[in-house]
Write an enzyme that holds these catalytic residues in place. Structure first.
Site: not given
Ligand code: FE
Length: 151
Positions: A65, A68, A114, A117, A137
């Site tokens: 991510c 984060c 995510c 976060c 995707c």
């Molecule tokens: Fe994240």
């Protein structure tokens, strides 16, 4: 897709005690992300197809991510979907991502966020390859790639 259906609040509840659940203010997001990353991750924007730097990335490694740093996807599950966005048939662990129904733009889609976060990553569709039949995707702008060191 039932086994993958996860509610963001449930993920938050499970991760309450972990450092990845640290709540970050909008002001902090604006300071830590680029304008393009902020548009995708925090405003649920979509990068133009074939514009992202990881769409055709075939290197071995981990996709994190960008907001984060949580490890979300592996190159082992990446496939060429032809859509113009990096596509994966599974996250590294299903707990790493959260799903929410998204009815924007007159379509019913499942948004992928995510699990750490809450940043917007992309959408998941059920026309992916085996073994899961899923196609995550994902916007390149929401990801950071860490190439696996050669042994
Ligand atoms: Fe994240």
């Amino acid at each position: 897709m039932a086994i993958w259906q996860r509610n963001r609040d449930a993920v938050r509840e499970e991760k309450k005690d972990s450092e990845t659940a640290t709540l970050t203010t909008d002001e902090e997001w604006r300071q830590t992300l680029t304008a393009e990353q902020y548009y995708v991750c925090r405003m649920k924007g979509t990068e133009p197809p074939f514009s992202g730097k990881y769409n055709s990335n075939k290197a071995d490694g981990a996709y994190l991510c960008v907001a984060c740093g949580s490890e979300l996807f592996s190159s082992d599950t990446k496939f060429d979907s032809g859509t113009g966005w990096p596509s994966f048939w599974a996250p590294v662990e299903k707990e790493r991502v959260a799903m929410e129904t998204d009815d924007s733009y007159g379509m019913r889609r499942v948004e992928v966020l995510c699990g750490g976060c809450g940043s917007h990553l992309g959408h998941v569709f059920d026309d992916g390859p085996r073994p899961t039949g899923l196609r995550f995707c994902i916007n390149s702008l929401a990801l950071d790639f860490k190439e696996k060191p050669r042994e």
